[in-house]
Design an enzyme around this catalytic site. Structure first.
Site, PDB file in Angstrom:
ATOM      1  N   ASN A 101       0.829  -1.205   0.000  1.00  0.00           N
ATOM      2  CA  ASN A 101       0.000   0.000   0.000  1.00  0.00           C
ATOM      3  C   ASN A 101       0.864   1.255   0.000  1.00  0.00           C
ATOM      4  O   ASN A 101       1.881   1.329   0.677  1.00  0.00           O
ATOM      5  CB  ASN A 101      -0.930  -0.001   1.213  1.00  0.00           C
ATOM      6  CG  ASN A 101      -1.887  -1.184   1.173  1.00  0.00           C
ATOM      7  OD1 ASN A 101      -2.050  -1.793   0.119  1.00  0.00           O
ATOM      8  ND2 ASN A 101      -2.492  -1.511   2.290  1.00  0.00           N
ATOM      9  N   ASP A 103      -0.558   4.189   0.761  1.00  0.00           N
ATOM     10  CA  ASP A 103      -1.374   5.189   1.473  1.00  0.00           C
ATOM     11  C   ASP A 103      -0.758   5.684   2.774  1.00  0.00           C
ATOM     12  O   ASP A 103      -1.262   6.640   3.368  1.00  0.00           O
ATOM     13  CB  ASP A 103      -2.790   4.649   1.715  1.00  0.00           C
ATOM     14  CG  ASP A 103      -2.803   3.307   2.473  1.00  0.00           C
ATOM     15  OD1 ASP A 103      -1.911   3.067   3.307  1.00  0.00           O
ATOM     16  OD2 ASP A 103      -3.731   2.518   2.220  1.00  0.00           O
ATOM     17  N   HIS A 118       5.795  -0.566  -2.720  1.00  0.00           N
ATOM     18  CA  HIS A 118       5.328   0.176  -3.894  1.00  0.00           C
ATOM     19  C   HIS A 118       5.408   1.690  -3.703  1.00  0.00           C
ATOM     20  O   HIS A 118       4.769   2.442  -4.445  1.00  0.00           O
ATOM     21  CB  HIS A 118       3.900  -0.263  -4.267  1.00  0.00           C
ATOM     22  CG  HIS A 118       3.821  -1.691  -4.735  1.00  0.00           C
ATOM     23  ND1 HIS A 118       2.645  -2.370  -4.923  1.00  0.00           N
ATOM     24  CD2 HIS A 118       4.808  -2.577  -5.051  1.00  0.00           C
ATOM     25  CE1 HIS A 118       2.915  -3.607  -5.340  1.00  0.00           C
ATOM     26  NE2 HIS A 118       4.220  -3.759  -5.416  1.00  0.00           N
ATOM     27  N   CYS A 150      14.746  23.128 -17.129  1.00  0.00           N
ATOM     28  CA  CYS A 150      14.829  22.069 -18.151  1.00  0.00           C
ATOM     29  C   CYS A 150      13.499  21.368 -18.396  1.00  0.00           C
ATOM     30  O   CYS A 150      13.389  20.553 -19.313  1.00  0.00           O
ATOM     31  CB  CYS A 150      15.890  21.050 -17.759  1.00  0.00           C
ATOM     32  SG  CYS A 150      15.401  20.032 -16.357  1.00  0.00           S
ATOM     33  N   THR A 188      -4.705  -8.882   0.172  1.00  0.00           N
ATOM     34  CA  THR A 188      -4.117  -8.700  -1.169  1.00  0.00           C
ATOM     35  C   THR A 188      -4.672  -9.752  -2.111  1.00  0.00           C
ATOM     36  O   THR A 188      -4.897 -10.902  -1.717  1.00  0.00           O
ATOM     37  CB  THR A 188      -2.574  -8.755  -1.160  1.00  0.00           C
ATOM     38  OG1 THR A 188      -2.098  -8.652  -2.508  1.00  0.00           O
ATOM     39  CG2 THR A 188      -2.031 -10.026  -0.533  1.00  0.00           C
TER      40      THR A 188
HETATM   41  N1  APR Z   1     -10.136  -7.086   4.638  1.00  0.00           N
HETATM   42  C1  APR Z   1      -9.271  -7.938   4.023  1.00  0.00           C
HETATM   43  N2  APR Z   1      -9.201  -8.081   2.686  1.00  0.00           N
HETATM   44  C2  APR Z   1     -10.049  -7.367   1.933  1.00  0.00           C
HETATM   45  C3  APR Z   1     -10.977  -6.456   2.490  1.00  0.00           C
HETATM   46  C4  APR Z   1     -11.018  -6.345   3.912  1.00  0.00           C
HETATM   47  N3  APR Z   1     -11.864  -5.531   4.513  1.00  0.00           N
HETATM   48  N4  APR Z   1     -11.674  -5.889   1.470  1.00  0.00           N
HETATM   49  C5  APR Z   1     -11.184  -6.388   0.328  1.00  0.00           C
HETATM   50  N5  APR Z   1     -10.214  -7.282   0.596  1.00  0.00           N
HETATM   51  C6  APR Z   1      -9.393  -8.038  -0.346  1.00  0.00           C
HETATM   52  C7  APR Z   1     -10.043  -8.351  -1.674  1.00  0.00           C
HETATM   53  O1  APR Z   1     -10.789  -9.560  -1.587  1.00  0.00           O
HETATM   54  C8  APR Z   1      -8.838  -8.502  -2.597  1.00  0.00           C
HETATM   55  O2  APR Z   1      -8.354  -9.831  -2.611  1.00  0.00           O
HETATM   56  O3  APR Z   1      -8.300  -7.222  -0.661  1.00  0.00           O
HETATM   57  C9  APR Z   1      -7.768  -7.607  -1.934  1.00  0.00           C
HETATM   58  C10 APR Z   1      -7.424  -6.354  -2.708  1.00  0.00           C
HETATM   59  O4  APR Z   1      -6.812  -6.708  -3.908  1.00  0.00           O
HETATM   60  P1  APR Z   1      -6.268  -5.635  -4.951  1.00  0.00           P
HETATM   61  O5  APR Z   1      -7.315  -4.593  -5.147  1.00  0.00           O
HETATM   62  O6  APR Z   1      -5.783  -6.373  -6.138  1.00  0.00           O
HETATM   63  O7  APR Z   1      -5.055  -4.934  -4.179  1.00  0.00           O
HETATM   64  P2  APR Z   1      -3.544  -5.434  -3.980  1.00  0.00           P
HETATM   65  O8  APR Z   1      -3.449  -6.908  -3.871  1.00  0.00           O
HETATM   66  O9  APR Z   1      -2.989  -4.617  -2.871  1.00  0.00           O
HETATM   67  O10 APR Z   1      -2.872  -4.974  -5.341  1.00  0.00           O
HETATM   68  C11 APR Z   1      -1.479  -5.134  -5.486  1.00  0.00           C
HETATM   69  O11 APR Z   1      -1.392  -3.957  -7.554  1.00  0.00           O
HETATM   70  O12 APR Z   1      -2.523  -2.266  -8.568  1.00  0.00           O
HETATM   71  C12 APR Z   1      -1.305  -2.633  -8.042  1.00  0.00           C
HETATM   72  O13 APR Z   1       0.433  -1.404  -7.037  1.00  0.00           O
HETATM   73  C13 APR Z   1      -0.929  -1.732  -6.887  1.00  0.00           C
HETATM   74  O14 APR Z   1      -0.164  -2.287  -4.672  1.00  0.00           O
HETATM   75  C14 APR Z   1      -1.110  -2.619  -5.673  1.00  0.00           C
HETATM   76  C15 APR Z   1      -0.878  -4.004  -6.247  1.00  0.00           C
END
Ligand code: APR
Length: 240
Positions: A101, A103, A118, A150, A188
């Site tokens: 993340n 953020d 990241h 530049c 993730t």
């Molecule tokens: N608690 C736990 N997990 C959750 C929750 C929650 N409240 N809400 C959603 N999720 C899960 C979803 O089911 C999903 O599997 O979080 C995951 C989010 O996945 P992505 O949106 O793909 O995010 P991430 O895995 O962090 O993406 C990886 O990809 O886009 C690039 O650089 C960006 O860091 C990011 C990377």
């Protein structure tokens, strides 16, 4: 299941935690790959989160990041971030936090040593290697801001698709994945490498792997346990 994982946490000498966008979902930060509400649902990531996209449409990409920055500046760490930070404080040296993340919410909750694989959306850096004229003091405002001499552009200090991760953070994360006894994989989708590969590294190195995610993920195959739970609800009771 909660008791089992609590037991594993109690036994582990070293714990690695890998977090993704789901970790911050309950703070109000949209995830990336949610089909309806995710950040990539309206955009193709290749159109916004690559160096080529930024060079082709600097203002469009800058504005998109400015919008995300504003959104992120308005949110707070949730109970999941806080419970991880509190655990790390109570157990110095036992937990390595690795996050995808950008953020800054783990850091805001008190984990300033989080390995931000990241980058950090709140920071900028030069697009091209800075020349002698590229000074932070003389940056000219704009969308994006730039060097008035530049024209070198400022860009968000995040890792775009196709870019390398910060070497030192990745090396420390890989070391933690190799040497931990337990890895918690939280929120993730496990779609993006090399971050997702850390779960496989931990598993192959003999660590237990616990996935905490309301949805199934490709990392479930290496999990000793999958907890279909939300981070902000589950982590406080797990780490109390
Ligand atoms: N608690 C736990 N997990 C959750 C929750 C929650 N409240 N809400 C959603 N999720 C899960 C979803 O089911 C999903 O599997 O979080 C995951 C989010 O996945 P992505 O949106 O793909 O995010 P991430 O895995 O962090 O993406 C990886 O990809 O886009 C690039 O650089 C960006 O860091 C990011 C990377």
């Amino acid at each position: 299941m909660l008791e089992t994982v609590r037991g594993w946490i109690g036994e582990a000498r070293h714990i690695a935690v890998l977090t993704g966008a789901g970790m911050s979902a309950e703070s109000g930060v949209p995830t990336f790959r949610d089909a309806q509400t995710g950040l990539w649902s309206q955009f193709n990531p290749q159109d916004l989160a690559t160096e080529a996209a930024f060079r082709a449409h600097p203002q469009r990409v800058w504005d998109w990041y400015a919008h995300r920055r504003e959104m992120i500046a308005a949110v707070q760490p949730n109970a999941g971030h806080v419970s991880l930070a509190s655990f790390a404080q109570r157990h110095p040296g036992r937990l390595t936090l690795i996050t995808q993340n950008v953020d800054g919410l783990h850091q805001l909750a008190g984990q300033s040593d989080a390995l931000a694989l990241h980058g950090n959306i709140a920071e900028d850096q030069w697009l091209d290697s800075p020349r002698s004229c590229c000074s932070k003091e003389t940056i000219e405002a704009g969308r994006p801001p730039h060097c008035p001499v530049c024209g070198n552009l400022r860009r968000p200090a995040v890792v775009w698709f196709g870019e390398s991760l910060p070497a030192a953070a990745l090396e420390t994360a890989e070391h933690a994945a190799c040497h931990c006894d337990l890895m918690l994989v939280i929120g993730t989708s496990g779609e993006v490498y090399p971050a997702a590969g850390l779960a496989f590294t931990a598993h192959q190195s003999g660590a237990r792997v616990v996935v905490i995610n309301p949805e199934p993920t490709p990392l479930d195959v290496v999990a000793d346990l999958c907890l279909r739970a939300s981070a902000a609800v589950f982590l406080p009771s797990l780490l109390a």
